[in-house]
Design a protein around this motif. Structure first.
Motif, PDB file in Angstrom:
ATOM      1  N   ASN B  40       0.836  -1.211   0.000  1.00  0.00           N
ATOM      2  CA  ASN B  40       0.000   0.000   0.000  1.00  0.00           C
ATOM      3  C   ASN B  40       0.865   1.253   0.000  1.00  0.00           C
ATOM      4  N   ARG B  44       0.900   4.163  -2.672  1.00  0.00           N
ATOM      5  CA  ARG B  44       0.635   5.546  -2.236  1.00  0.00           C
ATOM      6  C   ARG B  44       1.712   6.492  -2.775  1.00  0.00           C
ATOM      7  N   THR B  48       1.247   9.528  -5.345  1.00  0.00           N
ATOM      8  CA  THR B  48       1.703  10.892  -5.029  1.00  0.00           C
ATOM      9  C   THR B  48       2.544  11.444  -6.168  1.00  0.00           C
ATOM     10  N   VAL B 112       2.678   6.883   6.572  1.00  0.00           N
ATOM     11  CA  VAL B 112       1.706   7.794   5.982  1.00  0.00           C
ATOM     12  C   VAL B 112       1.907   9.191   6.567  1.00  0.00           C
ATOM     13  N   ARG B 116      -2.123  13.792   5.597  1.00  0.00           N
ATOM     14  CA  ARG B 116      -2.105  12.938   4.422  1.00  0.00           C
ATOM     15  C   ARG B 116      -2.640  13.562   3.144  1.00  0.00           C
TER      16      ARG B 116
END
Lengths: 473, 480
Positions: B40, B44, B48, B112, B116
């Motif tokens: 994950n 992510r 981004t 994270v 966020r």
């Protein structure tokens, strides 16, 4: 007989220093969290009142300017908090409580503490009394439960008891009641102190509502801890040794209390993703310009508005209008913008609802999620309460926007834009007032987590009863 | 005990460890969970990067389109319209939104971080960047539950896994009354426990470090050299954290008579270290190192806005007086132009100038709080590992502040470049399009991140060394 066994268990737990020390530690920690919560709540409410007051004063003190610029300057309002926020801060760390009300569109809550205060997210992010109670109370209940029967079995006491023809179900029930009473006895003084503090903080009109909300929150948290205790005891009955029972209890606690909420949040945000601010604003901008569902976009609307104005006032062109066309345009623009914004907001709320359904479905496996949601709801710190406030603020925003646009209609002519309104006009916007919903409303919003908690309690009792019947030495 | 003897003991304990199916199941679950979180994280970071590329490309394309429109206008292929005139600086520059991005840090996969939304993108124009910003649209209930990221797993779950694997490292044998037999085989109880704990250490470190490192390398885009110092620092912190919990298990087991007692004691230590200390640290940070009251800043900025609006004529006069070239060269202007060029823009410039010390104070308080948090984290290995991971993943306020400062400098460059033409309404030339400032940003050095991580890292190393020394001494006196 159950009462006798329960009394004996309570006495044993009271004599054993371990429970006393553990409970004392938990009580001190939760008590400290409540005191910090009290401090945060008092400071927050002071700031809220001051902020709302000064924001309104700034609105009134605006120098003469164009009404649309005044509406763009806008006003800030802040969500009031129930005294229960001392014990349960709910969504506050991540939701913020401030709304900026301005001319163009509905804004989101801003200034969430977690955005720039590391203290709000230090550690596991659990720092309210309720969050610690749910985390540590569940651990205490599971560990006590997990060690309860297995130890008696290992020391041979269970064999002796069963040989004396003591009913296993009654013995387990008595032990359960005794352990529940021990946990209750450890937490009762703290609960009493918190309750008194809440009633002291509550203003006179709020006290009954605060009391009822506190009782409901207590019942919700109590149901959760009782379910954990029953599960711990079930593991203790089923496990072959206290070691195995302890590991199983710990695994259950990690799964329910630590992993469950995060897995549920991950599932919810993956299956029902929320648009980020930029995407949300872009969607509004795009629909505003291009329209939706066969409805024309802004340019076409403007052309229609121009035609309609010329026809209605029977003039040759917009420059001859006896009213301010720019005001009419602002009215139409705000109306259209609000419709577009309402659509996107409804979609966003629909996404939140889907996420909530996923979380509640996950709470069938992890009751900590339901316990938290119910606790947040009773404290007035869940999304339903935030939305209730946001809806009231949005109605207020639209009213003052209409008022400002009307000034442009009335005080300009033709296509002129520039004009100036002043203090007398700003004073026509009343102060924002908000009545928070009562406990009955809160209970209606939180019936799903309440039902799931009740289901968990019933299931854990049934499991305990079922395993008790098969109790072997 | 000699090295070869210890190696033999280690090999023997390794075989016993591997033969226990429960251990394998626990490690497999840990690997799966961490793998899921790392995958994950890789996704992510990729998202981004994509979002940043798209935003910057879109911003650049907007500028390129305006330039093309300018060329068409100059060639007579386009007609000039009141609000679509690429030669008017006020229209072009006020509408243009520059998107600038801060690329993810080398270890961004692992955490994270506290905030966020936004993909570390800043979009700004000529207006003040201190205006009210729209809040997050993320569901706060989801944020409150917290992310299932590798930082959470290694800082809070791995210690629990270690406790489950090692809580009865010696007490199990005591319960089964085989410790006298073990002690009679020429090996000390201490060497046996150390061998068992070493096996646990190797197994858990290989899995957590391996999976974490694989994720970091997978998202490194081939820049191994840039990633390595951060990765090694994180692996050292991870190893220290694992060693700390295993040393505690050894210490507790040296005296524990039953596994249940050892388990409950270790669980109590975990609660104290991973829950209690962070909660206390959080309360202390709230009291003694609180961030600035942002609501107060908002009110301050609004008061400034109101005051400058009231003194609009004075603000405009000051603005023109600062540089005589700003005075308009031509006569009649529309209401729009007059407001935005003569009123709105000078006010924004003034707000930025007057608000700068307040903004700086807010940022300083945040940096101070972060530094205090690093100091506080020395009291809790779990918190220290989380802080180190967050810092290395690029979420330190100092890194963000550096980026914000670069954004402010770039905005100032942008303003300066167009300022005179904008204010004096001098038509833009093609040269202005071609030589407009472009944003270039050099992220902080790895050394900056490592320096920040030094405090929690040294806390972790110290805690593990002390725990190991105490456990070692206690095990020497352990009785069968």
């Amino acid at each position: 007989m159950i009462a006798v066994i329960a009394r004996r268990e309570l006495l044993l737990q009271a004599r054993e220093g371990r429970l006393l020390v553990t409970a004392l530690l938990a009580v001190v920690l939760i008590g400290a969290a409540v005191m910090a919560g009290w401090r945060d709540h008092a400071r927050g409410e002071r700031e809220r009142v001051l902020f709302a007051e000064r924001s309104y004063e700034q609105w009134l003190a605006q120098p003469p300017k164009h009404p649309h610029r005044a509406a763009s300057f806008g006003l800030y309002v802040a969500k009031p908090e129930s005294p229960l926020a001392i014990f349960e801060s709910g969504l506050r760390p991540h939701a913020g409580r401030v709304l900026w009300l301005e001319a163009h569109s509905q804004t989101a809550f801003s200034h969430a503490p977690a955005d720039d205060d590391l203290a709000a997210s230090t550690g596991l992010g659990e720092r309210s009394g309720a969050a610690l109670l749910q985390l540590l109370g569940a651990l205490l209940a599971l560990v006590l439960g997990a060690l309860s029967v297995a130890r008696e079995r290992e020391t041979g006491v269970l064999r002796q008891l069963l040989a004396q023809r003591v009913s296993p179900s009654r013995w387990v029930a008595g032990k359960y009641v005794g352990l529940a009473a021990a946990i209750g006895a450890a937490l009762t003084p703290l609960a009493a102190v918190v309750l008194v503090a809440l009633l002291v903080v509550a203003v006179p009109g709020q006290r009954v509502d605060t009391l009822l909300r506190s009782v409901a929150a207590l019942a919700g948290n109590g149901a959760y801890l009782l379910a954990m205790l029953a599960l711990g005891m079930t593991l203790s009955i089923v496990a072959r040794s206290s070691r195995a029972a302890l590991i199983a209890g710990l695994t259950l606690w990690v799964t329910i209390g630590l992993l469950g909420p995060r897995v549920a949040a991950h599932l919810a945000s993956s299956l029902a993703p929320t648009p980020d601010s930029a995407a949300y604003e872009a969607a509004i901008g795009s629909e505003f310009a291009s329209g939706f569902d066969d409805e024309p976009g802004w340019d076409a609307r403007l052309i229609a508005l121009e035609r309609e104005a010329v026809t209605r006032y029977r003039v040759a062109n917009l420059d001859d209008l006896p009213v301010g066309f720019s005001g009419l345009r602002m009215h139409a623009m705000s109306e259209w913008s609000d419709r577009v914004s309402d659509r996107q907001y409804a979609k966003l709320q629909d996404t939140y609802s889907r996420q909530e359904r996923i979380r509640m479905a996950s709470s069938l496996l992890s009751p900590a999620i339901a316990a938290r949601a119910f606790s947040h709801g009773m404290a007035g710190m869940d999304w339903a309460h935030y939305r209730h406030f946001a809806d009231a603020a949005e109605a207020y925003r639209r009213d003052f926007n209409v008022l400002m646009n009307e000034l442009i209609v009335q005080r300009t002519r033709g296509q002129a834009w520039e004009m100036s309104a002043d203090w007398a006009d700003w004073a026509r916007v009343p102060r924002f007032s908000y009545a928070p919903p009562n406990v009955a409303w809160a209970l209606r919003q939180a019936w799903t987590p309440a039902a799931i908690l009740a289901l968990w309690l019933a299931t854990s009792w049934a499991l305990l009863a079922f395993s008790a019947r098969r109790l072997r030495p | 005990m000699s090295a070869p003897t210890f190696s033999r003991l280690l090999a023997q304990e390794w075989r016993l460890f591997a033969a226990n199916r429960a251990n394998l199941v626990i490690l497999a679950v840990l690997a799966l969970l961490l793998g899921f979180a790392v995958v994950n994280g890789v996704r992510r970071v990729a998202d981004t990067r994509l979002a940043q590329r798209e935003a910057v490309t879109s911003s650049n394309e907007g500028w390129t389109k305006a330039r093309a429109a300018f060329v068409e206008l100059a060639d007579g292929r386009r007609e000039k319209q009141e609000f679509e005139d690429p030669s008017r600086a006020d229209l072009v520059v006020l509408r243009d939104r520059n998107a600038i991005a801060m690329a993810p840090a080398p270890l961004a996969v692992l955490s994270v971080g506290p905030s966020r939304e936004g993909h570390d993108l800043i979009a700004f124009g000529l207006g003040s960047r201190h205006r009210a910003t729209p809040g997050s649209r993320e569901n706060p209930a989801i944020r409150l539950d917290g992310p299932l990221d590798p930082a959470f797993i290694v800082a809070w779950l791995v210690p629990l896994v270690l406790l489950v694997l090692a809580y009865d490292v010696l007490s199990r044998d005591r319960e089964q009354q085989i410790t006298p037999m073990l002690a009679a085989q020429g090996r000390t109880l201490r060497s046996i426990v150390v061998a068992r704990l070493t096996v646990c250490f190797i197994a858990v470190f290989l899995i957590t470090g391996g999976v974490g490192a694989a994720g970091v390398l997978a998202s490194s885009e081939g820049q191994m050299a840039r990633v390595m110092p951060d990765l090694i620092t994180w692996l050292v912190a991870l190893a220290a954290c694992i060693a700390f919990w295993l040393a505690l298990a050894g210490w507790v087991n040296a005296g524990a008579r039953s596994s249940a007692t050892a388990g409950v004691s270790l669980l109590g230590l975990w609660v104290a270290s991973a829950v209690l200390v962070p909660v206390i640290a959080s309360q202390v940070l709230s009291r003694d190192a609180a961030t600035s009251d942002r609501l107060e800043s908002v009110l301050g900025r609004r008061a400034l806005d109101s005051d400058l609006t009231e003194r609009a004529a004075e603000v405009t006069t000051t603005y023109y007086a600062e540089d005589a070239r700003r005075r308009p060269q031509r006569g009649e202007f529309s209401e729009y132009e007059r407001y935005f060029v003569e009123n709105y823009y000078p006010r924004q410039v003034m707000i930025d100038r007057l608000f700068a010390p307040v903004a700086q104070h807010v940022e300083q308080r945040r940096a101070r709080q972060a530094q205090r948090q690093r100091l506080a984290s020395m009291a809790s290995p779990s918190l220290a590992l989380k802080v180190v991971t967050d810092d290395l993943a690029g979420y330190a306020p100092e890194r963000r502040q550096r980026f914000e400062a670069a954004a402010t400098r770039f905005q100032s460059q942008w303003r300066t470049f167009f300022d005179v033409k904008f204010a004096a309404r001098i038509p833009l030339a093609l040269d202005d399009y071609d030589h407009a400032p472009r944003f270039t940003y050099r992220d902080e050095d790895g050394g900056d991140r490592l320096r920040r991580a030094l405090l929690p890292l040294s806390g972790l190393l110290l805690a593990s060394l002390v725990a190991a020394a105490v456990a070692f001494a206690r095990l020497r006196r352990a009785r069968p």
